[in-house]
Design an enzyme around this catalytic site. Sequence first.
Site, PDB file in Angstrom:
ATOM      1  N   LYS A   1      57.892 117.907  67.276  1.00  0.00           N
ATOM      2  CA  LYS A   1      59.260 117.842  66.742  1.00  0.00           C
ATOM      3  C   LYS A   1      59.937 116.517  67.075  1.00  0.00           C
ATOM      4  O   LYS A   1      60.540 115.892  66.225  1.00  0.00           O
ATOM      5  CB  LYS A   1      60.149 118.949  67.343  1.00  0.00           C
ATOM      6  CG  LYS A   1      59.744 120.359  67.057  1.00  0.00           C
ATOM      7  CD  LYS A   1      60.799 121.345  67.564  1.00  0.00           C
ATOM      8  CE  LYS A   1      61.016 121.345  69.067  1.00  0.00           C
ATOM      9  NZ  LYS A   1      59.886 121.791  69.870  1.00  0.00           N
TER      10      LYS A   1
ATOM     11  N   ARG B   1      67.635 127.237  69.332  1.00  0.00           N
ATOM     12  CA  ARG B   1      66.443 127.841  69.939  1.00  0.00           C
ATOM     13  C   ARG B   1      66.590 129.346  70.076  1.00  0.00           C
ATOM     14  O   ARG B   1      65.664 129.997  70.545  1.00  0.00           O
ATOM     15  CB  ARG B   1      66.213 127.240  71.320  1.00  0.00           C
ATOM     16  CG  ARG B   1      65.171 126.110  71.332  1.00  0.00           C
ATOM     17  CD  ARG B   1      65.079 125.601  72.758  1.00  0.00           C
ATOM     18  NE  ARG B   1      63.829 124.989  73.087  1.00  0.00           N
ATOM     19  CZ  ARG B   1      63.672 123.672  73.222  1.00  0.00           C
ATOM     20  NH1 ARG B   1      64.654 122.853  72.988  1.00  0.00           N
ATOM     21  NH2 ARG B   1      62.502 123.192  73.600  1.00  0.00           N
TER      22      ARG B   1
ATOM     23  N   ARG C   1      50.607 114.770  77.388  1.00  0.00           N
ATOM     24  CA  ARG C   1      51.837 114.101  76.947  1.00  0.00           C
ATOM     25  C   ARG C   1      52.427 113.261  78.078  1.00  0.00           C
ATOM     26  O   ARG C   1      52.484 113.674  79.229  1.00  0.00           O
ATOM     27  CB  ARG C   1      52.865 115.140  76.500  1.00  0.00           C
ATOM     28  CG  ARG C   1      54.138 114.500  75.992  1.00  0.00           C
ATOM     29  CD  ARG C   1      54.833 115.361  74.990  1.00  0.00           C
ATOM     30  NE  ARG C   1      55.690 116.342  75.631  1.00  0.00           N
ATOM     31  CZ  ARG C   1      56.583 117.059  74.953  1.00  0.00           C
ATOM     32  NH1 ARG C   1      56.700 116.914  73.638  1.00  0.00           N
ATOM     33  NH2 ARG C   1      57.324 117.940  75.557  1.00  0.00           N
TER      34      ARG C   1
ATOM     35  N   ARG D   1      56.511 114.747  82.339  1.00  0.00           N
ATOM     36  CA  ARG D   1      57.708 115.538  82.638  1.00  0.00           C
ATOM     37  C   ARG D   1      57.319 116.760  83.465  1.00  0.00           C
ATOM     38  O   ARG D   1      56.283 117.363  83.221  1.00  0.00           O
ATOM     39  CB  ARG D   1      58.348 116.017  81.325  1.00  0.00           C
ATOM     40  CG  ARG D   1      59.301 115.029  80.729  1.00  0.00           C
ATOM     41  CD  ARG D   1      59.711 115.371  79.318  1.00  0.00           C
ATOM     42  NE  ARG D   1      59.921 116.779  79.029  1.00  0.00           N
ATOM     43  CZ  ARG D   1      60.196 117.250  77.809  1.00  0.00           C
ATOM     44  NH1 ARG D   1      60.300 116.425  76.789  1.00  0.00           N
ATOM     45  NH2 ARG D   1      60.366 118.535  77.608  1.00  0.00           N
TER      46      ARG D   1
ATOM     47  N   ARG E   1      57.012 128.212  78.774  1.00  0.00           N
ATOM     48  CA  ARG E   1      57.805 127.707  77.640  1.00  0.00           C
ATOM     49  C   ARG E   1      57.282 128.294  76.334  1.00  0.00           C
ATOM     50  O   ARG E   1      58.045 128.604  75.425  1.00  0.00           O
ATOM     51  CB  ARG E   1      57.750 126.173  77.593  1.00  0.00           C
ATOM     52  CG  ARG E   1      58.535 125.535  78.715  1.00  0.00           C
ATOM     53  CD  ARG E   1      58.312 124.041  78.768  1.00  0.00           C
ATOM     54  NE  ARG E   1      58.982 123.355  77.678  1.00  0.00           N
ATOM     55  CZ  ARG E   1      58.767 122.081  77.350  1.00  0.00           C
ATOM     56  NH1 ARG E   1      57.891 121.366  78.035  1.00  0.00           N
ATOM     57  NH2 ARG E   1      59.407 121.533  76.362  1.00  0.00           N
TER      58      ARG E   1
HETATM   59  P1  AMP Z   1      62.773 119.893  74.833  1.00  0.00           P
HETATM   60  O1  AMP Z   1      62.823 118.477  75.280  1.00  0.00           O
HETATM   61  O2  AMP Z   1      63.442 120.140  73.501  1.00  0.00           O
HETATM   62  O3  AMP Z   1      61.395 120.503  74.888  1.00  0.00           O
HETATM   63  O4  AMP Z   1      63.673 120.733  75.879  1.00  0.00           O
HETATM   64  C1  AMP Z   1      63.346 120.773  77.248  1.00  0.00           C
HETATM   65  C2  AMP Z   1      64.057 121.957  77.907  1.00  0.00           C
HETATM   66  O5  AMP Z   1      65.477 121.813  77.762  1.00  0.00           O
HETATM   67  C3  AMP Z   1      63.753 123.320  77.305  1.00  0.00           C
HETATM   68  O6  AMP Z   1      62.550 123.873  77.815  1.00  0.00           O
HETATM   69  C4  AMP Z   1      64.991 124.109  77.737  1.00  0.00           C
HETATM   70  O7  AMP Z   1      64.935 124.467  79.109  1.00  0.00           O
HETATM   71  C5  AMP Z   1      66.099 123.080  77.586  1.00  0.00           C
HETATM   72  N1  AMP Z   1      66.670 123.113  76.216  1.00  0.00           N
HETATM   73  C6  AMP Z   1      66.627 122.135  75.264  1.00  0.00           C
HETATM   74  N2  AMP Z   1      67.257 122.521  74.149  1.00  0.00           N
HETATM   75  C7  AMP Z   1      67.729 123.778  74.397  1.00  0.00           C
HETATM   76  C8  AMP Z   1      68.434 124.736  73.617  1.00  0.00           C
HETATM   77  N3  AMP Z   1      68.790 124.487  72.347  1.00  0.00           N
HETATM   78  N4  AMP Z   1      68.725 125.928  74.183  1.00  0.00           N
HETATM   79  C9  AMP Z   1      68.376 126.202  75.453  1.00  0.00           C
HETATM   80  N5  AMP Z   1      67.677 125.368  76.235  1.00  0.00           N
HETATM   81  C10 AMP Z   1      67.351 124.153  75.718  1.00  0.00           C
END
Ligand code: AMP
Length: 213
Positions: free
Chosen positions: A13, A88, A127, A160, A171
């Site tokens: 994404k 989400r 990654r 990360r 996740r």
């Molecule tokens: P990402 O970089 O999009 O994979 O997000 C990393 C982490 O941030 C996720 O595993 C969640 O813990 C938190 N996070 C990001 N976006 C959201 C969202 N829209 N709702 C809830 N948690 C989020």
Amino acid sequence: MQIIMLGAPGAGKGTQAARIASKHTIPHISTGDIFRANIKEGTPLGVKAKSYMDKGELVPDELVCDLVSDRILKDDCTKGFILDGFPRTIPQAEALDKTMSENNMDALKCIDIEVPDGDIIGRMAGRRTCPVCNATYHIVNMPPKEEGKCDKCGMTLIQRDDDKEETVKNRLSVYHDQTAPLIDYYRKKGCLEEVDGTKSSDEVFASIEEILG
Ligand code: AMP
């Protein structure tokens, strides 16, 4: 052009959102990046978000929804935006619908990048991320020009914490329980487009461009 990127963690994404945003000169809004920036700055939001992110759980809706509503109403979003990592959950999608309809925004396009779970674990293990500009790489599929260094800013790349295997598994299960229902939500609204995320990054980008027209 208002776009949402859906897909499991590691589906690509972020990479695709960055390419689309740059091609169409619209802001790329990644809630994960917003939280990571807050964590780095030690803000109260960052402290709260970190406790959830480290476990691979979702940050509660009430900490995310207002933040995104405020962001998409900023001046740079008048031509559109691309949301990466939001919504989400169903309540997040409903909050987004409400903000958009109250502000007479155009209809959304939701692009779902499909990748089987088996592929996701391997992708996430390889990654690497730039801690400064957030560019992402993969040690096998999309290596940086110089090993371990960001192509864009030269920083040393990191893995990360939430890309470690145990957290990735959590996740993925959170994704299936809470985020995958959005596929049906947007399908019923008639704005869902599905893309095969197992293809190369260029092929996935070409499919998305075709959808965007
Ligand atoms: P990402 O970089 O999009 O994979 O997000 C990393 C982490 O941030 C996720 O595993 C969640 O813990 C938190 N996070 C990001 N976006 C959201 C969202 N829209 N709702 C809830 N948690 C989020």
